[in-house]
Design an enzyme around this catalytic site. Structure first.
Site, short mmCIF file in Angstrom:
data_model
loop_
_atom_site.label_atom_id
_atom_site.label_comp_id
_atom_site.label_asym_id
_atom_site.label_seq_id
_atom_site.Cartn_x
_atom_site.Cartn_y
_atom_site.Cartn_z
N GLU A 93 1.13 -1.22 0.10
CA GLU A 93 -0.12 -0.12 0.10
C GLU A 93 0.97 1.20 0.23
O GLU A 93 1.21 1.71 0.91
CB GLU A 93 -1.05 0.12 1.14
CG GLU A 93 -1.74 -1.39 0.99
CD GLU A 93 -2.81 -1.35 2.35
OE1 GLU A 93 -2.73 -0.63 3.13
OE2 GLU A 93 -3.34 -2.51 2.54
N GLU A 310 -7.34 5.43 4.52
CA GLU A 310 -7.41 4.57 3.39
C GLU A 310 -7.48 5.63 2.46
O GLU A 310 -8.52 6.25 2.10
CB GLU A 310 -8.54 3.70 3.46
CG GLU A 310 -8.59 2.78 4.61
CD GLU A 310 -7.63 1.67 4.78
OE1 GLU A 310 -6.90 1.61 3.58
OE2 GLU A 310 -7.41 0.75 5.56
#
Length: 448
Positions: A93, A310
């Site tokens: 990520e 996120e």
């Protein structure tokens, strides 16, 4: 100086009109060596307001470098709050890693340009930026690249351990204490905890022990939403539905999450990546329950409030997507950082004006206390309102005061504690240390 990119003057002008710094601002993915060079380049360009230090090493021996911004780097100034950003906890990520490198360049360049907002932020805050908590996992993911990267390739560290399922489970202990009138803050770590966590997790916990952080955010990818504690549910799923797990500071956490979401270009719209989150925020447990996560650990073991951001549907976006993502997140990163200056702060002294460390600060109606740092200062994030605040410490008589908090800068509220008569010391400030077996972590691997 950071090197100027060789581009036509018109492109440079367009970048400037968009508010992007034009020096050292190539949008690219940074492998470990590239990231280190980028951080040291920022430190070289802004030597008087930055410091680079390592909090430890990864499994494969890579440094976990932190870039600090302050008008007095390396020094905690009383009543100046400490803030941290952490990126790339999951190695695949990667947007958070690139955003934090970019933010570091931006802060340096805007400070040099005389931007009053950034200058004030650096003068009044000690900012710590850890672009990559999991450099080993990143290298695994980067070898695959954006086109071929799988959902889990490089997620864990070199031992394939998910670092966001690797912190001591203090939620189970808190939920036990809530039913038995136990401690509500700074919960004790289990025996031999250092042997139960990965080197990267150990380094971050030691970092938390050495700095009195007030506010933090942990940058992830795979969804677009601001996620706030608790991540771990108090109760099992009811009829297949996840249950909301509120902290005692639920209102302030919701506001912190909204601050980022509404300053982000599209997070607040709700519909992202095929999911809908009202206002672009969610309670972690109501999304899905997660054990041994970092944001809950921050809240239960330290004075720090942390949320999980996120930031992209694509865990490993292409380089061509990075400029748009930076524009979408730039104001949100700065606005969220500014939230560290809300609520109340102050000093706790004895009768001789000596600061008292580890004094407890409690707010009536909120079952989560803070403690003072080694310099006797405390910071308590609060929404606007009127509160009754109490300071207490072993060997001293407690002191209470009423304060009204506004929407602007933190209100200063100092306490002066008197020595308690010897007979009143019996039975005070005794907290039994109880052990409780931790629950097994959920196997579900969502974005967090």
């Amino acid at each position: 100086m950071l090197q100027w990119r060789t581009i036509p003057w018109l492109c440079a002008l367009l970048l400037g009109l968009m508010g992007l710094p034009t020096s050292g601002s190539d949008f690219q993915h940074h492998r470990y060596e590239d990231m280190v060079r980028a951080l040291f380049a920022v430190q070289s360009e802004c030597p008087y307001i930055t410091r680079i230090y390592s909090i430890g090493h990864s499994v494969e021996g890579r440094h976990l470098y932190v870039l600090e911004f302050s008008d007095n780097p390396g020094i905690h100034e009383a009543l100046e709050p400490e803030f941290k950003y952490i990126g790339n906890m999951h190695g695949n990520e990667v947007l958070g890693r690139e955003l934090l490198i970019k933010l570091s360049q931006f802060l340096c360049e805007e400070y040099r340009a005389g931007n009053q907002r950034i200058t004030r932020l650096i003068h009044d805050t000690r900012i710590h930026i850890l672009p990559s908590m999991n450099p080993d996992g990143y290298e695994v993911a980067a070898r695959q690249g954006p086109e071929l990267n799988g959902y889990l390739v490089g997620r864990g560290n070199a031992r394939e351990i998910d670092l966001n399922r690797n912190f001591p489970d203090l939620n189970a202990l808190l939920y036990y204490y809530e039913k038995n009138n136990g401690r509500n803050h700074h919960l004790p770590l289990p025996d031999n905890w250092e042997l139960q966590v990965e080197p990267e997790t150990l380094a971050v916990i030691k970092w938390m022990q050495n700095y009195n952080f007030v506010l933090s955010a942990n940058l992830h990818g795979g969804a677009v939403v601001a996620n706030y504690p608790f991540d771990k549910s108090r109760d099992p799923r009811i009829r297949g539905r996840n249950t909301y797990a509120a902290t005692p500071d639920d209102k302030i956490f919701r506001q912190l999450a909204r601050t980022y979401s509404y300053a982000h270009s599209w997070m607040h719209k709700g519909w992202n990546c095929g999911d809908f989150f009202n206002e672009g925020i969610t309670n972690g447990a109501s999304w899905y329950s997660l054990s041994k996560g970092m944001q809950d650990f921050n809240y239960l073991y330290t004075n720090c409030f942390e949320i999980t951001l996120e930031l992209s549907c694509d865990k490993f976006p292409s380089e061509s997507a990075l400029p748009r993502e930076w524009l979408a997140n730039r104001e949100a990163l700065v606005s969220y950082l500014e939230q560290v200056h809300h609520g109340i702060k102050g000093m706790v002294y004895d009768e001789n004006n000596n600061p008292i460390s580890k004094a407890e600060i409690s707010v009536a109606g909120i079952s989560h206390d803070m403690t003072t740092g080694v310099d006797g200062d405390y910071f308590r994030l609060l929404l606007p309102g009127t509160y009754t605040v109490k300071a207490s410490a072993p060997g001293y008589l407690p002191s209470s005061n009423t304060v009204t908090v506004g929407p602007a800068e933190a209100i200063q509220l100092h306490f002066y504690l008197k020595k308690a008569p010897k007979q009143s010391l019996k039975g005070k400030h005794h907290h039994g240390k109880k052990n409780i077996s931790a629950h097994k972590a959920s196997l579900k691997l969502g974005p967090r």
